[in-house]
Design an enzyme around this catalytic site. Structure first.
Site: not given
Ligand code: NBP
Length: 482
Positions: A131-132, A185, A188-189, A192, A263
């Site tokens: 988280s964060g 987690k 936690h959400n 939130e 989400k």
């Molecule tokens: P995204 O959730 O937008 O995912 C994009 C990534 O997933 C890219 O690297 C993409 O690769 C990869 N990907 C996909 Br889509 N399909 C794939 C596959 N079949 N094989 C391999 N890679 C694949 O990224 P994010 O916003 O950085 O979040 C990452 C995780 O962290 C998520 O689970 C999210 O829920 C979690 N999270 C996010 C936040 C936040 O604030 N954003 C906070 C806490 C947790 P590509 O570049 O080749 O398309």
């Protein structure tokens, strides 16, 4: 074949993964291998951050070869099928004893399933809630890892090195086995959601009751942030309310469409609570409030429904604002108490040994619900680890004693004014329910027995009973069908 020079790897280099990789690389002793499905993101990260000295890989095989054993990789890809796809690819190139960590927002039953399947290969699988947001991933998140004790030995020091630090302690703990980390987690959400909704209700009541502008209310929140409500969410609320829209000159909050998105983690928390039989009414109302806001077609046809005749005006502005502050604090205590209840119930259901005090401590830094208040929760569980209802800890009982009259006045004011305050009022109802000597559940049992012969127990003798409602209405002893 590349030299196995990295001690940790990251798969998935979108915003979260690249920030987490940079965070890892910035800590003493870490060399970070990176891999992304499409190589462009890897190249971008490499060129923008040469100081991180990343070890790039173009294939999963190269990625595995660049990692020292036991190999440890954190997956940061879109939750769901992408996570399964990456796990399958890593299992092909990893060996028994290696560790695969899913740092995405997985639904905990998926984590339980994945852990079981990966364990059969001899590879460790750890579902870790992180988280964060973006900033946390880069500077120090709150981390909630599950998985085996064996993986924690290798993973623990790495995660401690990148986690946020609160009062000298890293915001990470081994939550419990398999899906425990993602479960915590999720809750936690959910908390939130409740916290944000309560703050939104407080803002709405003050605005409509006193006529103060968003900028003026921002000052009230900033002031609240210096006291017992001090938290990241109160702090950013002041920032959002202060913001002026460059295009129109209006307060930004007035030009944002009033439809809140989600989400899914709030809904998961509520669905799970329903199946565990835990009343998380604050979280549920917060989730439903977002749903209600996001049905413009229903809102459009309901706009002419009658509301109260009288206009809502507050006579004593200062004392009304203080009432709202106290109502917010009391409702927040209820929301957290309910969330911790859900964690306790989940731990019992899934056989996780979760230390509730340790959970409140790792939420003190890095995450969205970070707050001074979490220290009080830690104190409460330290004093009594088996505390059945958090609300009953002396500190919280005292706080509610102080807040109670204000809380009731605010809920009455909201009802009379026709201002929706679902989280404030449901929290108060929960409070009055949990402290009641006797609940109308007795009547519900009577009704259930009437139409379905569901039986009931009596307060004055042991056994299970049924009244022969369609016969002569005498009572007979019955089998327990609860
Ligand atoms: P995204 O959730 O937008 O995912 C994009 C990534 O997933 C890219 O690297 C993409 O690769 C990869 N990907 C996909 Br889509 N399909 C794939 C596959 N079949 N094989 C391999 N890679 C694949 O990224 P994010 O916003 O950085 O979040 C990452 C995780 O962290 C998520 O689970 C999210 O829920 C979690 N999270 C996010 C936040 C936040 O604030 N954003 C906070 C806490 C947790 P590509 O570049 O080749 O398309």
């Amino acid at each position: 074949m590349p030299e196995a020079s990295a001690n940790i790897g990251v798969v998935g280099l979108a915003v979260m993964g690249s920030n987490l990789a940079r965070n890892l690389a910035s800590r003493e002793g870490n060399t970070v291998a990176i891999f992304n499905r499409s190589y462009e993101k890897t190249e971008t990260l490499l060129s923008e951050h040469p100081e991180a000295e990343f070890v790039p890989a173009a294939t999963y095989r190269e990625f595995a070869d660049s990692l020292q054993k036991p190999r440890t990789a954190i997956i940061m890809v879109k939750a769901g099928r992408p996570t399964d796809a990456v796990i399958d690819s890593l299992v092909e190139v990893f060996e028994p004893g290696d560790i695969i960590v899913d740092g995405g927002n997985a639904y905990f039953p998926d984590t339980i399933r994945r852990e079981k399947a990966v364990r059969e290969t001899g590879i460790n699988f750890v579902g870790a809630g992180i988280s964060g947001g973006e900033e946390g991933a880069l500077l120090g998140p709150s981390i909630m890892p599950g998985g085996s004790d064996e993986s924690w030995v290798t993973l623990g020091p790495i995660l401690k090195s990148i986690a946020a630090v609160a009062e000298g302690e890293p915001c990470v703990t081994h939550v419990g086995h398999d899906g425990a980390g993602h479960f915590v987690k999720m809750v936690h959400n959910g908390i939130e959601y409740a916290d944000m909704q309560l703050i939104a209700e407080a803002y709405d009541l003050i605005r409509r009751g006193t006529g103060k502008s968003p900028a003026e209310i921002a000052e009230i929140f900033a002031e609240w942030n210096t006291g017992e409500l001090e938290s990241y969410l109160i702090e950013i609320t002041a920032e959002v309310l202060r913001q002026v829209d460059a295009e129109t000159g209006q307060p930004l909050v007035d030009v944002i469409l009033d439809q809140a998105g989600a989400k899914g983690t709030g809904a998961w928390t509520v669905q799970t609570a329903l199946s565990l039989g835990v009343p998380v009414s604050g979280i549920a109302e917060a989730t439903f409030a977002r749903s209600l806001s996001s049905h413009p077609e229903q809102r459009a046809v309901s706009g002419d429904l009658p509301g109260p005749e009288d206009e809502f005006t507050v006579e004593d502005t200062e004392s009304f604002i203080e009432d709202v502050r106290l109502a917010l604090y009391a409702s927040k205590i209820v929301a957290y108490s309910q969330g911790f209840d859900e964690i306790r119930a989940g731990a019992a259901e899934y056989d996780w040994n979760i230390d509730l005090g340790a959970i409140s401590k790792i939420w003190r830094g890095g995450c969205i619900i970070r707050a001074q208040f979490l220290n009080r929760i830690a104190d409460a569980y330290q004093a009594e680890p088996g505390l059945p209802v958090l609300l009953t800890a002396p500190y919280f009982t005292e706080a509610i004693t102080r807040a109670q009259a204000s809380w009731r006045r605010v809920v009455i004011a909201a009802a009379e004014a026709g201002i929706p305050a679902p989280a404030f009022s449901s929290s108060l109802s929960y409070y009055d329910g949990i402290r009641a000597d006797r609940l109308p559940a007795a009547l519900v049992q009577g009704q259930r027995d009437f139409f379905g012969a569901h039986t009931y127990k009596r307060i004055d003798k042991p056994g299970t009973f049924h009244t022969q409602w369609s016969g002569d209405r005498t009572e007979i002893e019955a089998e327990d069908t609860h």
